[in-house]
Scaffold this active site. Structure first.
Site, PDB file in Angstrom:
ATOM      1  CG  ASN A  44       3.821  -3.460  10.070  1.00 42.78           C
ATOM      2  OD1 ASN A  44       2.785  -4.091  10.250  1.00 42.78           O
ATOM      3  ND2 ASN A  44       3.969  -2.213  10.483  1.00 42.78           N
ATOM      4  CD  GLU A  46       6.264  -0.067  13.786  1.00 43.19           C
ATOM      5  OE1 GLU A  46       5.620   0.508  12.904  1.00 43.19           O
ATOM      6  OE2 GLU A  46       6.192   0.248  14.992  1.00 43.19           O
ATOM      7  CB  CYS A  55       7.826  -3.830   4.740  1.00 35.91           C
ATOM      8  SG  CYS A  55       8.692  -2.247   4.781  1.00 35.91           S
ATOM      9  CD  GLU A  57       4.671  -4.206   1.620  1.00 38.80           C
ATOM     10  OE1 GLU A  57       4.844  -4.302   2.862  1.00 38.80           O
ATOM     11  OE2 GLU A  57       4.528  -3.107   1.062  1.00 38.80           O
ATOM     12  CB  CYS A  86       8.951   1.124   1.138  1.00 35.93           C
ATOM     13  SG  CYS A  86       9.792  -0.443   1.466  1.00 35.93           S
ATOM     14  CB  CYS A  89       8.451  -3.695  -0.253  1.00 41.64           C
ATOM     15  SG  CYS A  89       8.743  -4.006   1.503  1.00 41.64           S
TER      16      CYS A  89
END
Length: 139
Positions: A44, A46, A55, A57, A86, A89
């Site tokens: 991830n 940010e 993310c 993924e 999520c 994803c």
């Protein structure tokens, strides 16, 4: 843990160690095995403008596409505790899923659960819906 799963865990752990998570302090790594057998990892990343983060993924899927592969066989998501991908994803995974894709959810201690992507994203929206070939009936 079999060798293939151990490889995914190790690659996700390495990626997790490189995550950029200064705001949530919740580093996540993911590793996937493509149909070619190649393994791609992501973390991830940010951003201070929260919606701009990505993310793990998504990062792994992008690495797979950049590497020339287009089909996910299995993916492992590793967080400080077991977390599910999520919705975005899950949808991204389904774009590159053919048949039964296995999603492993793992924590840093190696505890792991196994799920079919179809279990995590039932009735996925895919290319067949755009082509008018969705399995539908008149209401």
């Amino acid at each position: 843990m079999n060798d293939f799963l151990a490889e995914l865990f190790d690659r996700a752990k390495q990626a997790r160690g490189r995550a950029h998570a200064p705001y949530s302090r919740f580093p996540v790594g993911a590793a996937l095995r493509a149909a070619s057998g190649a393994v791609y990892a992501g973390a991830n990343v940010e951003n201070a403008a929260y919606p701009l983060g990505i993310c793990a993924e998504t990062s792994a899927i992008a690495a797979m596409v950049a590497g020339g592969d287009r089909e996910i066989l299995e993916i492992l998501v590793l967080g400080p505790k077991r977390i599910a991908p999520c919705g975005a994803c899950r949808q991204r995974m389904s774009e590159f899923a053919k048949g039964l894709v296995v999603v492993y959810l793992a924590d840093e201690s190696g505890n792991c659960s196994r799920h079919a992507l179809s279990e995590l994203l039932p009735h996925a929206f895919g290319p067949e819906a755009l082509n008018g070939n969705a399995d539908v009936e008149k209401c």
